[in-house]
Design a protein around this motif. Structure first.
Motif, PDB file in Angstrom:
ATOM      1  N   SER A  35       0.791  -1.228   0.000  1.00  0.00           N
ATOM      2  CA  SER A  35       0.000   0.000   0.000  1.00  0.00           C
ATOM      3  C   SER A  35       0.823   1.276   0.000  1.00  0.00           C
ATOM      4  CB  SER A  35      -0.932  -0.013   1.205  1.00  0.00           C
ATOM      5  OG  SER A  35      -0.162  -0.098   2.382  1.00  0.00           O
ATOM      6  N   HIS A  36       2.137   1.181  -0.075  1.00  0.00           N
ATOM      7  CA  HIS A  36       2.933   2.390   0.097  1.00  0.00           C
ATOM      8  C   HIS A  36       2.594   3.490  -0.914  1.00  0.00           C
ATOM      9  CE1 HIS A  36       6.050   5.183   0.913  1.00  0.00           C
ATOM     10  NE2 HIS A  36       6.537   5.039  -0.296  1.00  0.00           N
ATOM     11  N   SER A  37       2.603   3.164  -2.214  1.00  0.00           N
ATOM     12  CA  SER A  37       2.379   4.241  -3.190  1.00  0.00           C
ATOM     13  C   SER A  37       0.932   4.719  -3.144  1.00  0.00           C
ATOM     14  CB  SER A  37       2.797   3.827  -4.607  1.00  0.00           C
ATOM     15  OG  SER A  37       2.033   2.750  -5.056  1.00  0.00           O
ATOM     16  N   LEU A  38       0.020   3.822  -2.735  1.00  0.00           N
ATOM     17  CA  LEU A  38      -1.387   4.211  -2.588  1.00  0.00           C
ATOM     18  C   LEU A  38      -1.541   5.192  -1.421  1.00  0.00           C
ATOM     19  CD1 LEU A  38      -4.297   3.756  -3.500  1.00  0.00           C
ATOM     20  CD2 LEU A  38      -4.400   1.772  -2.002  1.00  0.00           C
ATOM     21  N   ASP A  39      -0.939   4.852  -0.294  1.00  0.00           N
ATOM     22  CA  ASP A  39      -0.974   5.747   0.873  1.00  0.00           C
ATOM     23  C   ASP A  39      -0.406   7.119   0.526  1.00  0.00           C
ATOM     24  OD1 ASP A  39      -1.995   3.909   2.552  1.00  0.00           O
ATOM     25  OD2 ASP A  39      -0.116   3.385   3.537  1.00  0.00           O
ATOM     26  N   ARG A  40       0.734   7.084  -0.157  1.00  0.00           N
ATOM     27  CA  ARG A  40       1.409   8.342  -0.477  1.00  0.00           C
ATOM     28  C   ARG A  40       0.533   9.191  -1.410  1.00  0.00           C
ATOM     29  NH1 ARG A  40       6.743   7.236  -3.280  1.00  0.00           N
ATOM     30  NH2 ARG A  40       5.164   6.818  -4.829  1.00  0.00           N
ATOM     31  N   HIS A  41      -0.044   8.520  -2.398  1.00  0.00           N
ATOM     32  CA  HIS A  41      -0.892   9.248  -3.348  1.00  0.00           C
ATOM     33  C   HIS A  41      -2.098   9.869  -2.638  1.00  0.00           C
ATOM     34  CE1 HIS A  41      -3.017  10.270  -7.013  1.00  0.00           C
ATOM     35  NE2 HIS A  41      -4.075   9.619  -6.560  1.00  0.00           N
TER      36      HIS A  41
END
Ligand code: ADQ
Length: 410
Positions: free
Chosen positions: A62-68
């Motif tokens: 989920s890292h890039s989703l969280d960041r986005h």
């Protein structure tokens, strides 16, 4: 007083069939349409409708989703509004979310905090415009425990969807089967089924009761389509909302009712091609119902002709900011920010994600190139599929897909 509504967006899906695009990001975080990520579509639909208390349940990579979400959807907290990514937290025991219903079970604290009258539970991996207010109104008027959004889909795709059977009144769901392999067509359209869009509106108490009961069932897979919806259908408390009734401001005759599940590489590619038609099947230029996304300070796209008659051109294409197309031709393609296409290159029918660079004399045809892929000078992609199959992923329909960070040999 207006009903209190909390929106829960299910964004934990793994998206195995989109590999290699989901190698290191969750499916809802996969870039789409040059500037967007898939999750922007559901979030924009909710935001345009004024539903601004939104939790996004994440899990898988989920890292890039969280960041986005944190960067793009950072909203004013005035009036108690928020869009919050919530990772799996093991609140109910030492396990991660088992399925989408378990994700909700483990997030009961969010519902308790908000005390909403109704809970919207929407998926995060579809491309569409929808005004969810109309579905909520329909749900409130009917008094059902849950309302499921339904859309007609080809019979051949029945095993990818929850298949709905409605009663005489056209509203009450009589039967619901998750991904059946033996579905039959509708009486008035033998080659179509009525599919669940994976979007639900619940009366809060009914949702909590159903999810709690499901949590006690050790044989359940704990997902919404496989467990919760069939349970409420069996109790005669589930209704359908026909997506054809949804009216979105600014939609055209051509794109009214557009909805795509982009779960496979081919459907992902096709949905991109739907954007670039002269009369697009899905019109991104509807300013009455915008799709929001991150807008960093990129300069406008630039087209230069460095080599006399070699004009840098793009036709039938969507070209994002920060792009430079120099002395080369781009046709029927989606070009994401910061892409470079160098002289004498030819890109056709392709999706180029952020930072892709196409070297001189290279040819790229019917391909999806993930972020920062570099195609060296003279390399041909999508020309000889046999050769491509040895190095890259090639979809059933012959789309060549090169993952993020994958090296293209000269
Ligand atoms: P699928 O998409 O196959 O079918 P599922 O894998 O449960 O069902 O995903 C539904 C949504 O929940 C997706 O947005 C996914 O990202 C998310 N999700 C899955 N597991 C999760 C978890 N553990 N935590 C948080 N989020 C999770 C569903 C319905 C079908 C319907 C289709 C329409 O089950 O009935 O027809 O969507 O595409």
């Amino acid at each position: 007083m207006a009903a209190k509504v909390l929106a829960i967006v299910l964004a934990g899906g793994e998206g195995k069939r989109l590999m290699p695009l989901t190698t290191d990001r969750a499916k809802p975080a996969v870039p789409f349409g040059g500037m967007y990520r898939m999750v922007d579509f559901v979030l924009s639909n909710l935001a345009n409708a004024g539903y601004l208390k939104i939790v996004v349940l994440t899990q898988y990579k989920s890292h890039s989703l969280d960041r986005h979400i944190t960067k793009t959807w950072r909203m004013s907290t005035l009036l108690g509004n928020y869009v919050t990514p919530v990772p799996a937290q093991q609140r109910r025991g030492p396990w991660w979310f088992a399925g989408s219903a378990d994700a909700i079970y483990q997030s009961f604290n969010l519902i308790n905090d908000e005390q909403p009258d109704y809970v919207i539970v929407f998926g995060a991996d579809h491309i569409y415009r929808m005004d969810p207010r109309q579905m909520v109104e329909d749900h409130i008027a009917s008094g059902a425990a849950v309302t499921v959004a339904g859309i007609r889909q080809p019979l051949s795709t029945a095993d990818q969807f929850g298949v709905i059977e409605v009663g005489e009144d056209g509203k009450r769901i009589r039967a619901f089967r998750e991904k059946p392999t033996d579905a039959v067509g509708l009486p008035d359209a033998p080659d179509e089924i009525y599919a669940s869009m994976g979007n639900y509106v619940f009366t809060t108490r009914a949702l909590c009761e159903a999810v709690e009961r499901d949590a006690e069932d050790k044989t359940s897979k704990h997902d919404m389509g496989g467990s919760i919806i069939p349970m409420l259908v069996e109790r005669g408390e589930a209704n359908v909302y026909d997506f054809r009734d949804n009216e979105v401001p600014g939609s055209t005759d051509r794109d009214r009712g557009y909805w795509r599940d982009v779960g496979t590489l081919d459907s992902f590619y096709d949905a991109h091609m739907d954007l670039i038609n002269v009369h697009p099947v899905f019109n991104m230029y509807n300013f009455d119902w915008p799709i929001y996304t991150e807008q960093p300070p990129w300069p406008p796209a630039k087209f230069v002709h460095q080599w006399g008659e070699r004009v840098g051109r793009a036709v039938g294409s969507m070209v994002s900011p920060g792009v430079v197309i120099s002395g080369s031709l781009v046709e029927n393609s989606i070009v994401s920010p910061k892409v470079r296409v160098h002289s004498w290159a030819h890109v056709e029918g392709s999706v180029l994600m952020e930072g892709v660079e196409i070297g001189r004399h290279a040819v790229v045809r019917r391909a999806i190139l993930d972020k920062n892929v570099f195609v060296p000078e003279g390399v041909e992609i999508g020309v000889d599929l046999e050769k491509d199959r040895q190095r890259y992923t090639v979809s059933d329909n012959g789309i060549v897909v090169i993952g993020k960070g994958q090296k293209v040999e000269p």
